[in-house]
Design a protein around this motif. Structure first.
Motif, PDB file in Angstrom:
ATOM      1  N   VAL A 170      11.539  40.323  43.962  1.00 53.58           N
ATOM      2  CA  VAL A 170      12.886  40.339  43.399  1.00 53.58           C
ATOM      3  C   VAL A 170      13.791  39.467  44.256  1.00 53.58           C
ATOM      4  O   VAL A 170      14.625  38.725  43.740  1.00 53.58           O
ATOM      5  CB  VAL A 170      13.417  41.784  43.275  1.00 53.58           C
ATOM      6  N   SER A 171      13.603  39.511  45.572  1.00 50.83           N
ATOM      7  CA  SER A 171      14.410  38.673  46.471  1.00 50.83           C
ATOM      8  C   SER A 171      14.188  37.197  46.204  1.00 50.83           C
ATOM      9  O   SER A 171      15.145  36.418  46.158  1.00 50.83           O
ATOM     10  CB  SER A 171      14.081  38.982  47.934  1.00 50.83           C
ATOM     11  N   ALA A 172      12.933  36.800  46.032  1.00 46.26           N
ATOM     12  CA  ALA A 172      12.632  35.392  45.758  1.00 46.26           C
ATOM     13  C   ALA A 172      13.241  34.956  44.432  1.00 46.26           C
ATOM     14  O   ALA A 172      13.804  33.860  44.313  1.00 46.26           O
ATOM     15  CB  ALA A 172      11.123  35.155  45.755  1.00 46.26           C
ATOM     16  N   LEU A 173      13.157  35.832  43.446  1.00 46.62           N
ATOM     17  CA  LEU A 173      13.727  35.539  42.135  1.00 46.62           C
ATOM     18  C   LEU A 173      15.246  35.431  42.221  1.00 46.62           C
ATOM     19  O   LEU A 173      15.852  34.504  41.652  1.00 46.62           O
ATOM     20  CB  LEU A 173      13.315  36.634  41.145  1.00 46.62           C
ATOM     21  N   THR A 174      15.876  36.340  42.946  1.00 46.32           N
ATOM     22  CA  THR A 174      17.332  36.320  43.121  1.00 46.32           C
ATOM     23  C   THR A 174      17.763  35.053  43.843  1.00 46.32           C
ATOM     24  O   THR A 174      18.730  34.392  43.450  1.00 46.32           O
ATOM     25  CB  THR A 174      17.796  37.573  43.896  1.00 46.32           C
ATOM     26  N   SER A 175      17.037  34.698  44.887  1.00 43.74           N
ATOM     27  CA  SER A 175      17.351  33.487  45.650  1.00 43.74           C
ATOM     28  C   SER A 175      17.203  32.233  44.784  1.00 43.74           C
ATOM     29  O   SER A 175      18.062  31.346  44.805  1.00 43.74           O
ATOM     30  CB  SER A 175      16.435  33.386  46.872  1.00 43.74           C
ATOM     31  N   ALA A 176      16.135  32.181  44.005  1.00 46.28           N
ATOM     32  CA  ALA A 176      15.913  31.022  43.131  1.00 46.28           C
ATOM     33  C   ALA A 176      17.013  30.918  42.078  1.00 46.28           C
ATOM     34  O   ALA A 176      17.493  29.817  41.776  1.00 46.28           O
ATOM     35  CB  ALA A 176      14.542  31.120  42.466  1.00 46.28           C
ATOM     36  N   ALA A 177      17.421  32.062  41.530  1.00 49.30           N
ATOM     37  CA  ALA A 177      18.485  32.048  40.514  1.00 49.30           C
ATOM     38  C   ALA A 177      19.810  31.609  41.121  1.00 49.30           C
ATOM     39  O   ALA A 177      20.546  30.826  40.515  1.00 49.30           O
ATOM     40  CB  ALA A 177      18.611  33.434  39.885  1.00 49.30           C
ATOM     41  N   LEU A 178      20.112  32.084  42.316  1.00 50.77           N
ATOM     42  CA  LEU A 178      21.349  31.695  42.991  1.00 50.77           C
ATOM     43  C   LEU A 178      21.337  30.198  43.290  1.00 50.77           C
ATOM     44  O   LEU A 178      22.317  29.496  43.051  1.00 50.77           O
ATOM     45  CB  LEU A 178      21.525  32.503  44.283  1.00 50.77           C
ATOM     46  N   GLN A 179      20.212  29.718  43.770  1.00 49.87           N
ATOM     47  CA  GLN A 179      20.095  28.281  44.056  1.00 49.87           C
ATOM     48  C   GLN A 179      20.261  27.459  42.779  1.00 49.87           C
ATOM     49  O   GLN A 179      20.990  26.460  42.764  1.00 49.87           O
ATOM     50  CB  GLN A 179      18.734  27.981  44.694  1.00 49.87           C
ATOM     51  N   ALA A 180      19.622  27.863  41.694  1.00 49.76           N
ATOM     52  CA  ALA A 180      19.719  27.123  40.433  1.00 49.76           C
ATOM     53  C   ALA A 180      21.159  27.100  39.921  1.00 49.76           C
ATOM     54  O   ALA A 180      21.646  26.062  39.461  1.00 49.76           O
ATOM     55  CB  ALA A 180      18.786  27.735  39.388  1.00 49.76           C
ATOM     56  N   GLU A 181      21.844  28.235  40.007  1.00 50.47           N
ATOM     57  CA  GLU A 181      23.226  28.294  39.533  1.00 50.47           C
ATOM     58  C   GLU A 181      24.143  27.428  40.395  1.00 50.47           C
ATOM     59  O   GLU A 181      25.013  26.717  39.878  1.00 50.47           O
ATOM     60  CB  GLU A 181      23.717  29.747  39.506  1.00 50.47           C
TER      61      GLU A 181
END
Length: 140
Positions: A49-60
């Motif tokens: 979940v952390s990796a997914l959250t980090s990737a989403a934050l980076q993409a945004e």
């Protein structure tokens, strides 16, 4: 309002993502979003979940940063902002739409639209231009 230097700092920071070990942070996520992320992890779509959250934050941030920097330039130099017609023509060209062969149409439609909405969205102008071409084509 921020200056160009702050936007450059943001873009520079994004260029260095992944260069250092991560650190724990606290974030309040919608429970349904957390549940969906856990399912995505269980399906093997993400490592955690952390990796997914980090990737989403980076993409945004990567989506927002260039537009924000460009808006800051336009705020400082309003004459550099392209018209909605110019943006619509660029979009048509980038998307390889038939409208791109008629750069005069978005300009003409923008002149008409300016009477009703001087801040017309380029996407709407592009759609109107494509519609005009379709009607004109069916009448011929």
């Amino acid at each position: 309002m921020s200056g160009v230097a702050e936007w450059e700092d943001l873009l520079d920071a994004l260029d260095h993502v992944g260069g250092q070990p991560g650190r724990p942070v606290s974030a309040h996520l919608d429970p349904a979003l957390t549940a969906a992320a856990k399912v995505a992890v269980s399906l093997g779509l993400a490592d955690s979940v952390s990796a997914l959250t980090s990737a989403a934050l980076q993409a945004e941030l990567r989506r927002l940063a260039p537009r924000g920097a460009l808006e800051e330039v336009y705020r400082q130099q309003p004459g550099d902002r392209p018209s909605a017609a110019e943006v619509a023509h660029f979009l048509a060209t980038a998307r390889k739409l038939p409208v791109a062969r008629h750069p005069e149409l978005p300009m003409a439609l923008q002149k008409m639209a300016d009477v009703m909405d001087p801040d017309i969205d380029p996407e709407i102008l592009l759609a109107a231009t494509a519609g005009h071409l379709a009607i004109r084509g069916s009448a011929a």
